[in-house]
Write a protein that holds these residues in place. Structure first.
Motif, PDB file in Angstrom:
ATOM      1  N   GLY A 169       0.811  -1.217   0.000  1.00  0.00           N
ATOM      2  CA  GLY A 169       0.000   0.000   0.000  1.00  0.00           C
ATOM      3  C   GLY A 169       0.840   1.260   0.000  1.00  0.00           C
ATOM      4  O   GLY A 169       0.582   2.191  -0.773  1.00  0.00           O
ATOM      5  N   VAL A 170       1.852   1.311   0.850  1.00  0.00           N
ATOM      6  CA  VAL A 170       2.737   2.482   0.896  1.00  0.00           C
ATOM      7  C   VAL A 170       3.466   2.648  -0.436  1.00  0.00           C
ATOM      8  O   VAL A 170       3.626   3.769  -0.927  1.00  0.00           O
ATOM      9  CB  VAL A 170       3.723   2.386   2.085  1.00  0.00           C
ATOM     10  N   THR A 171       3.875   1.556  -1.036  1.00  0.00           N
ATOM     11  CA  THR A 171       4.541   1.627  -2.341  1.00  0.00           C
ATOM     12  C   THR A 171       3.627   2.281  -3.373  1.00  0.00           C
ATOM     13  O   THR A 171       4.038   3.195  -4.092  1.00  0.00           O
ATOM     14  CB  THR A 171       4.947   0.218  -2.822  1.00  0.00           C
ATOM     15  N   ILE A 172       2.392   1.806  -3.438  1.00  0.00           N
ATOM     16  CA  ILE A 172       1.444   2.304  -4.434  1.00  0.00           C
ATOM     17  C   ILE A 172       1.071   3.761  -4.182  1.00  0.00           C
ATOM     18  O   ILE A 172       1.024   4.575  -5.109  1.00  0.00           O
ATOM     19  CB  ILE A 172       0.189   1.408  -4.466  1.00  0.00           C
ATOM     20  N   VAL A 173       0.806   4.096  -2.919  1.00  0.00           N
ATOM     21  CA  VAL A 173       0.285   5.423  -2.598  1.00  0.00           C
ATOM     22  C   VAL A 173       1.381   6.488  -2.527  1.00  0.00           C
ATOM     23  O   VAL A 173       1.151   7.640  -2.896  1.00  0.00           O
ATOM     24  CB  VAL A 173      -0.520   5.375  -1.277  1.00  0.00           C
ATOM     25  N   PHE A 174       2.575   6.121  -2.082  1.00  0.00           N
ATOM     26  CA  PHE A 174       3.610   7.130  -1.861  1.00  0.00           C
ATOM     27  C   PHE A 174       4.824   6.985  -2.779  1.00  0.00           C
ATOM     28  O   PHE A 174       5.198   7.936  -3.456  1.00  0.00           O
ATOM     29  CB  PHE A 174       4.063   7.123  -0.391  1.00  0.00           C
ATOM     30  N   ASN A 175       5.465   5.816  -2.797  1.00  0.00           N
ATOM     31  CA  ASN A 175       6.721   5.684  -3.534  1.00  0.00           C
ATOM     32  C   ASN A 175       6.548   5.730  -5.046  1.00  0.00           C
ATOM     33  O   ASN A 175       7.332   6.369  -5.745  1.00  0.00           O
ATOM     34  CB  ASN A 175       7.472   4.418  -3.107  1.00  0.00           C
ATOM     35  N   VAL A 176       5.527   5.058  -5.566  1.00  0.00           N
ATOM     36  CA  VAL A 176       5.323   5.056  -7.018  1.00  0.00           C
ATOM     37  C   VAL A 176       5.044   6.457  -7.562  1.00  0.00           C
ATOM     38  O   VAL A 176       5.660   6.856  -8.557  1.00  0.00           O
ATOM     39  CB  VAL A 176       4.241   4.032  -7.436  1.00  0.00           C
ATOM     40  N   PRO A 177       4.156   7.244  -6.942  1.00  0.00           N
ATOM     41  CA  PRO A 177       3.967   8.614  -7.464  1.00  0.00           C
ATOM     42  C   PRO A 177       5.250   9.455  -7.419  1.00  0.00           C
ATOM     43  O   PRO A 177       5.499  10.252  -8.342  1.00  0.00           O
ATOM     44  CB  PRO A 177       2.892   9.206  -6.547  1.00  0.00           C
ATOM     45  N   LEU A 178       6.053   9.275  -6.391  1.00  0.00           N
ATOM     46  CA  LEU A 178       7.334   9.987  -6.337  1.00  0.00           C
ATOM     47  C   LEU A 178       8.245   9.529  -7.479  1.00  0.00           C
ATOM     48  O   LEU A 178       8.912  10.348  -8.123  1.00  0.00           O
ATOM     49  CB  LEU A 178       8.016   9.768  -4.988  1.00  0.00           C
ATOM     50  N   ASN A 179       8.256   8.212  -7.745  1.00  0.00           N
ATOM     51  CA  ASN A 179       9.056   7.683  -8.847  1.00  0.00           C
ATOM     52  C   ASN A 179       8.570   8.224 -10.195  1.00  0.00           C
ATOM     53  O   ASN A 179       9.377   8.530 -11.073  1.00  0.00           O
ATOM     54  CB  ASN A 179       9.015   6.154  -8.854  1.00  0.00           C
ATOM     55  N   LEU A 231      14.388  12.739  -2.465  1.00  0.00           N
ATOM     56  CA  LEU A 231      15.287  11.981  -1.591  1.00  0.00           C
ATOM     57  C   LEU A 231      14.728  11.888  -0.175  1.00  0.00           C
ATOM     58  O   LEU A 231      14.671  10.801   0.408  1.00  0.00           O
ATOM     59  CB  LEU A 231      16.673  12.636  -1.577  1.00  0.00           C
ATOM     60  N   ALA A 232      14.290  13.003   0.375  1.00  0.00           N
ATOM     61  CA  ALA A 232      13.762  13.016   1.744  1.00  0.00           C
ATOM     62  C   ALA A 232      12.457  12.226   1.843  1.00  0.00           C
ATOM     63  O   ALA A 232      12.315  11.343   2.712  1.00  0.00           O
ATOM     64  CB  ALA A 232      13.550  14.452   2.212  1.00  0.00           C
ATOM     65  N   ASN A 233      11.511  12.518   0.964  1.00  0.00           N
ATOM     66  CA  ASN A 233      10.190  11.878   1.046  1.00  0.00           C
ATOM     67  C   ASN A 233      10.232  10.392   0.698  1.00  0.00           C
ATOM     68  O   ASN A 233       9.640   9.565   1.392  1.00  0.00           O
ATOM     69  CB  ASN A 233       9.184  12.605   0.143  1.00  0.00           C
ATOM     70  N   TRP A 234      10.920  10.047  -0.375  1.00  0.00           N
ATOM     71  CA  TRP A 234      10.982   8.655  -0.799  1.00  0.00           C
ATOM     72  C   TRP A 234      11.648   7.811   0.284  1.00  0.00           C
ATOM     73  O   TRP A 234      11.191   6.700   0.581  1.00  0.00           O
ATOM     74  CB  TRP A 234      11.747   8.544  -2.121  1.00  0.00           C
ATOM     75  N   THR A 235      12.707   8.331   0.872  1.00  0.00           N
ATOM     76  CA  THR A 235      13.436   7.573   1.887  1.00  0.00           C
ATOM     77  C   THR A 235      12.595   7.362   3.147  1.00  0.00           C
ATOM     78  O   THR A 235      12.604   6.266   3.714  1.00  0.00           O
ATOM     79  CB  THR A 235      14.775   8.265   2.216  1.00  0.00           C
ATOM     80  N   ILE A 236      11.852   8.372   3.561  1.00  0.00           N
ATOM     81  CA  ILE A 236      10.980   8.207   4.733  1.00  0.00           C
ATOM     82  C   ILE A 236       9.974   7.095   4.476  1.00  0.00           C
ATOM     83  O   ILE A 236       9.780   6.208   5.315  1.00  0.00           O
ATOM     84  CB  ILE A 236      10.260   9.530   5.069  1.00  0.00           C
ATOM     85  N   TRP A 237       9.317   7.125   3.332  1.00  0.00           N
ATOM     86  CA  TRP A 237       8.328   6.093   3.024  1.00  0.00           C
ATOM     87  C   TRP A 237       8.995   4.736   2.827  1.00  0.00           C
ATOM     88  O   TRP A 237       8.399   3.697   3.127  1.00  0.00           O
ATOM     89  CB  TRP A 237       7.474   6.495   1.828  1.00  0.00           C
ATOM     90  N   ASN A 238      10.207   4.722   2.351  1.00  0.00           N
ATOM     91  CA  ASN A 238      10.927   3.454   2.229  1.00  0.00           C
ATOM     92  C   ASN A 238      11.241   2.874   3.609  1.00  0.00           C
ATOM     93  O   ASN A 238      11.190   1.661   3.795  1.00  0.00           O
ATOM     94  CB  ASN A 238      12.211   3.623   1.412  1.00  0.00           C
TER      95      ASN A 238
END
Length: 178
Positions: free
Chosen positions: A107-117, A138-145
């Motif tokens: 869920g986090v991947t779909i909602v947060f990381n993918v849109p950032l990518n 860098l800051a946002n993607w890493t936090i969600w990662n």
């Protein structure tokens, strides 16, 4: 009896696959959180963006996707099974582990990381916005990662506990925990 044994062995295998899959994905995300993103942060923004754009393309491959999405599919089955077998040992751990992986990792991947990518994929390396986008990315993607890594590791732990509590058939022996 034979049908019950086959069902139990398949169920054990599904739980084992799920626990190992969660652990494998946790390891991938842990690597990104602990050194990959730090290494990219040391490069010039244009180099970092180019590297991460390449990573985001190459991560979509059969082996990673089988592990990532195969674990999710197995967790869906375990989630449903845990509700149908609620009275069995380890059912609550199966439910918790499955939810952690499905919500906290997939869920986090779909909602947060993918849109950032996707936003990073659209940026031109020589644009004036590239450096500021990279800093924010860098800051946002890493936090969600970090969230994904912790969720996957906690899911692996919960599923392993469920596996231990609920494993009745291991090598033909009854190992039920009383």
């Amino acid at each position: 009896m034979l049908q019950h044994l086959i069902t139990q062995q398949h169920y054990f295998t599904l739980k084992l696959f799920s626990a190992l899959g969660c652990g494998l994905i946790a390891g991938v995300f842990f690597a990104f959180s602990t050194f990959v993103m730090n290494a990219l942060a040391r490069l010039k923004p244009t180099q970092s963006i180019a590297a991460m754009q390449s990573i985001n393309i190459t991560v979509i491959n059969p082996l990673f996707m089988a592990a990532f999405l195969g674990t999710a599919a197995a967790c869906i089955f375990l989630l449903i099974s845990s509700l149908l077998r609620w009275h069995q040992p380890g059912a609550a751990y199966l439910l918790l582990g499955s939810l952690l992986y499905l919500v906290g990792t997939l869920g986090v991947t779909i909602v947060f990381n993918v849109p950032l990518n996707e936003a990073l994929a659209r940026v031109e390396l020589d644009s004036t916005d590239a450096a500021s986008l990279w800093s924010s990315y860098l800051a946002n993607w890493t936090i969600w990662n970090h969230v994904r890594a912790v969720a996957a590791l906690t899911a692996a732990t919960s599923l392993t506990i469920a596996l231990c509590l609920g494993s009745r058939i291991v090598g033909g022996l009854d190992n039920t925990v009383s």
